[in-house]
Design a protein around this motif. Structure first.
Motif, mmCIF file in Angstrom:
data_model
loop_
_atom_site.group_PDB
_atom_site.id
_atom_site.type_symbol
_atom_site.label_atom_id
_atom_site.label_comp_id
_atom_site.label_asym_id
_atom_site.label_seq_id
_atom_site.Cartn_x
_atom_site.Cartn_y
_atom_site.Cartn_z
ATOM 1 N N GLU A 18 22.198 44.371 42.380
ATOM 2 C CA GLU A 18 21.779 44.385 43.782
ATOM 3 C C GLU A 18 23.000 44.204 44.705
ATOM 4 O OE1 GLU A 18 18.797 41.409 44.318
ATOM 5 O OE2 GLU A 18 18.021 42.337 46.146
ATOM 6 N N ILE A 19 23.855 43.257 44.341
ATOM 7 C CA ILE A 19 25.036 42.995 45.185
ATOM 8 C C ILE A 19 25.986 44.201 45.147
ATOM 9 C CG2 ILE A 19 27.051 41.496 45.484
ATOM 10 C CD1 ILE A 19 25.365 39.208 44.299
ATOM 11 N N LEU A 20 26.077 44.837 43.975
ATOM 12 C CA LEU A 20 26.992 45.978 43.838
ATOM 13 C C LEU A 20 26.528 47.216 44.607
ATOM 14 C CD1 LEU A 20 28.205 45.745 40.127
ATOM 15 C CD2 LEU A 20 29.454 45.164 42.212
ATOM 16 N N GLU A 21 25.282 47.188 45.061
ATOM 17 C CA GLU A 21 24.840 48.299 45.927
ATOM 18 C C GLU A 21 25.534 48.232 47.286
ATOM 19 O OE1 GLU A 21 20.575 48.483 46.171
ATOM 20 O OE2 GLU A 21 20.450 48.624 43.982
ATOM 21 N N ALA A 22 25.967 47.032 47.663
ATOM 22 C CA ALA A 22 26.575 46.862 48.989
ATOM 23 C C ALA A 22 28.082 46.628 48.932
ATOM 24 C CB ALA A 22 25.897 45.701 49.706
ATOM 25 N N PHE A 23 28.581 46.072 47.833
ATOM 26 C CA PHE A 23 30.009 45.740 47.731
ATOM 27 C C PHE A 23 30.581 46.235 46.406
ATOM 28 C CE2 PHE A 23 28.560 42.849 50.987
ATOM 29 C CZ PHE A 23 29.632 42.786 51.862
ATOM 30 N N GLU A 24 31.894 46.468 46.401
ATOM 31 C CA GLU A 24 32.577 46.846 45.150
ATOM 32 C C GLU A 24 32.807 45.568 44.328
ATOM 33 O OE1 GLU A 24 33.357 49.963 44.353
ATOM 34 O OE2 GLU A 24 32.498 50.619 46.260
ATOM 35 N N SER A 25 32.924 45.738 43.010
ATOM 36 C CA SER A 25 33.071 44.536 42.181
ATOM 37 C C SER A 25 34.342 43.746 42.528
ATOM 38 C CB SER A 25 33.026 44.889 40.700
ATOM 39 O OG SER A 25 34.071 45.756 40.409
ATOM 40 N N ASP A 26 35.404 44.452 42.972
ATOM 41 C CA ASP A 26 36.623 43.688 43.273
ATOM 42 C C ASP A 26 36.564 43.006 44.646
ATOM 43 O OD1 ASP A 26 36.968 45.810 44.936
ATOM 44 O OD2 ASP A 26 38.831 46.531 44.030
ATOM 45 N N GLN A 27 35.416 43.107 45.305
ATOM 46 C CA GLN A 27 35.248 42.346 46.558
ATOM 47 C C GLN A 27 34.484 41.041 46.305
ATOM 48 O OE1 GLN A 27 33.296 45.716 48.683
ATOM 49 N NE2 GLN A 27 34.866 45.394 50.235
ATOM 50 N N LEU A 28 34.030 40.853 45.057
ATOM 51 C CA LEU A 28 33.185 39.690 44.742
ATOM 52 C C LEU A 28 34.000 38.563 44.114
ATOM 53 C CD1 LEU A 28 30.029 41.413 43.215
ATOM 54 C CD2 LEU A 28 30.599 40.945 45.599
ATOM 55 N N TYR A 29 33.787 37.370 44.612
ATOM 56 C CA TYR A 29 34.471 36.179 44.120
ATOM 57 C C TYR A 29 33.405 35.167 43.709
ATOM 58 C CZ TYR A 29 38.712 38.150 46.092
ATOM 59 O OH TYR A 29 39.778 38.972 46.361
ATOM 60 N N ARG A 30 33.112 35.129 42.394
ATOM 61 C CA ARG A 30 32.074 34.198 41.923
ATOM 62 C C ARG A 30 32.729 32.857 41.636
ATOM 63 N NH1 ARG A 30 31.700 38.572 39.211
ATOM 64 N NH2 ARG A 30 30.049 40.048 39.734
ATOM 65 N N ILE A 31 32.309 31.864 42.404
ATOM 66 C CA ILE A 31 32.933 30.535 42.284
ATOM 67 C C ILE A 31 32.464 29.822 41.028
ATOM 68 C CG2 ILE A 31 32.789 28.174 43.187
ATOM 69 C CD1 ILE A 31 34.381 29.226 45.235
ATOM 70 N N ASP A 32 33.411 29.350 40.244
ATOM 71 C CA ASP A 32 33.130 28.318 39.254
ATOM 72 C C ASP A 32 34.181 27.265 39.568
ATOM 73 O OD1 ASP A 32 33.262 26.625 37.042
ATOM 74 O OD2 ASP A 32 32.387 28.155 35.750
ATOM 75 N N HIS A 33 33.771 26.188 40.237
ATOM 76 C CA HIS A 33 34.803 25.302 40.804
ATOM 77 C C HIS A 33 35.684 24.661 39.726
ATOM 78 C CE1 HIS A 33 31.773 22.176 40.123
ATOM 79 N NE2 HIS A 33 32.765 21.329 40.117
#
Ligand code: NAD
Length: 488
Positions: A164-179
């Motif tokens: 769903e998120i990749l429909e709006a953004f490219e994968s290299d725009q995503l920053y999944r936080i694992d603190h």
């Protein structure tokens, strides 16, 4: 000319606990250190009706104790604006766009945007879709999305969320936080291993007997019982933090420290993890739940508000992972994490094989152990053998300690601060990538399936202890013992 970063942060969930406790203080620290100067602004959004003035007071309050002065805190807070916003309402995004564009002009930001999704993941798809359709994404600068955990509740839901998120953004725009990946000592795993040939050359099954990872918490579920009761320790801690630590500890050396090379090696070792059958999961994993403390003062999990009287949710997990590759086959990786344990401590113990030669028999020597303290204590210790002073050639254990002082720890950057700075710089190395998230969900889903099929109760342990005895048995039956000693 200033080299400081330019960005507009739009924080969804701006009135939330995470924003106040972690995000505003971290952005302030970056401001104090000059990583951001005048060309930045923050829009906080949430459902509540707040004025800019009130929001700025909340921000000032959140940095009390770390601010240089009241004036500095006030000057910082002037970059913050508030927009009441329901994430499901399309029109609200148009208002948000107007505010974003005008702040971009006012602070001369050049179109760089960081969308920070600090809300329930159920909204991530809706938000990202609207950011694209209502044109909050700019053409002139970078557009990056920071996503908080939990990223789904199992592989299927996390894949649906990712798609769903990749429909709006490219994968290299995503920053999944694992603190955990932002913690100094977790980042130090790679340095300790690969910058020290003495260490890296013995980092394999020829020399290592087993690896133990302990993420122990003193707190219980606090105000998060509703979320936690649906999640449990397996999803809340093992799927993300523990699996990331396992991969950093066991990956092969990357060709360089860049994002793709590190990810390639992490993925290689994660694909070698043996996914368990239900029978194996029952054998190799223990789920526990805290009960009222022995002195009666601390309530048990089932007594917490918003937790069912017969909840089987695990507040503790211990387990054994096997990595099926040449380097690690035969070296169990024991992991455990739990709430309401004796103390807060994140620790890794690398337990080496004992010598077995005519000079020194295994039973007379202590195992060499490298311990990495990930927090709140930080540092590395090493246990070795040495000659006992006096007649004969007797042996005793010696310990080399390199624990960071309180002052050094205070001064070192916070995990969120480092990760937000990485996002500003476009460095995704210390964020969880989709392939890693997918692999770790597949691993923990197999355990969850086994538990769902089982009618047995969790192993109970009184609050304030080191966990259920069944966890110790997990190691004892392999002839090992937990090295972590909370009293030390
Ligand atoms: P929180 O409940 O304190 O805040 C949630 C925020 O979302 C609030 O600002 C609320 O107003 C907003 N919100 C909810 N529904 C909305 C809607 N329909 N439209 C607009 N705004 C809406 O939660 P939190 O503790 O700040 O956590 C945020 C996220 O970060 C969650 O996904 C959580 O799992 C994750 N997280 C939190 C922590 C922590 O320590 N708090 C740690 C790790 C991850």
């Amino acid at each position: 000319m200033s080299q400081a970063n330019k960005a507009l942060f739009i924080i969804f969930g701006g009135t939330g606990d995470l924003a106040k406790r972690k995000l505003y203080p971290s952005i302030y620290r970056l401001y104090k250190k000059g990583y951001i100067e005048e060309n930045f602004a923050v829009i906080g959004t949430a459902r509540r009706e707040w004025s800019d003035e009130h929001y700025q007071e909340v921000v000032q309050d959140s940095i009390k104790g770390i601010a240089e002065s009241e004036e500095h805190a006030e000057q910082f807070s002037r970059h913050f604006h508030y927009q009441s916003h329901n994430v499901k309402d399309t029109e609200h995004y148009d208002t948000l766009k107007n505010l974003a564009d005008s702040l971009d002009d006012q602070f001369d930001i050049g179109g760089n945007r960081i969308f920070y999704l600090s809300m329930s993941p159920t909204f991530f798809g809706t938000i990202t879709k609207h950011l694209r359709s209502q044109k909050l994404v700019t053409d002139s600068g970078f557009n990056r999305v920071i996503i908080e955990k939990p990223f789904g509740t199992d592989y299927e839901s996390s894949k649906a969320l990712n798609d769903e998120i990749l429909e709006a953004f490219e994968s290299d725009q995503l920053y999944r936080i694992d603190h955990y990946l932002g913690k100094e000592m977790v980042q130090n795993i790679l340095t300790f291993r690969f910058a020290n040939p003495m260490i890296e050359s013995i980092w394999n099954n020829q020399f290592i007997s087993n690896i133990q990872i302990t993420l122990s918490e003193e707190l219980g579920v606090e105000e998060r019982a509703e979320y936690y009761d649906k999640s449990g320790a397996l999803r809340d801690m093992i799927q993300n933090h523990v699996m990331q630590i396992v991969s950093l500890l066991t990956m092969d050396a990357p060709a360089s420290l860049n994002t793709d090379e590190v990810r390639k090696q992490k993925m290689k070792v994660m694909s070698a993890l043996k996914v368990l059958s239900p029978e194996e999961a029952e054998q190799s994993f223990v789920r526990g739940q805290y009960t009222r403390s022995a002195d009666g003062k601390v309530a048990g999990y089932r007594e917490e508000e918003k937790v069912a009287d017969d909840s089987k949710t695990e507040t503790y997990v211990a387990g054994k992972l096997d990595i099926e590759n040449d380097r690690w086959s035969g070296v169990p990786v024991y992991v455990r994490t739990g709430k309401k344990l004796t103390k807060k401590e994140a620790q890794i113990n690398i337990v080496f094989k004992k010598p077995d030669n005519p000079l020194y028999q295994a039973e007379n020597t202590a195992a060499n152990v490298v311990t990495m303290y990930l927090g709140p204590r930080e540092g590395i210790t090493l246990e070795l053998n040495e000659k006992k002073i006096g007649p004969g050639m007797n042996i005793e254990k010696m310990q080399l300690d390199h624990l960071r002082t309180e002052g050094t720890i205070q001064e070192s950057p916070e995990a969120y601060e480092k990760l937000i700075l990485d996002c500003l710089s476009g460095d995704r190395t210390h964020f969880a990538h989709w392939e890693e998230v997918a692999a770790s969900w597949k691993y923990v889903d197999a355990i969850r399936t086994a538990w769902n099929q089982s009618s047995s109760e969790p192993a109970f342990y009184p609050a304030g202890t080191i966990g259920p005895k069944e966890a110790d048995e997990l190691l004892n039956k392999d002839g090992n013992e937990w090295i972590w000693n909370p009293d030390k």
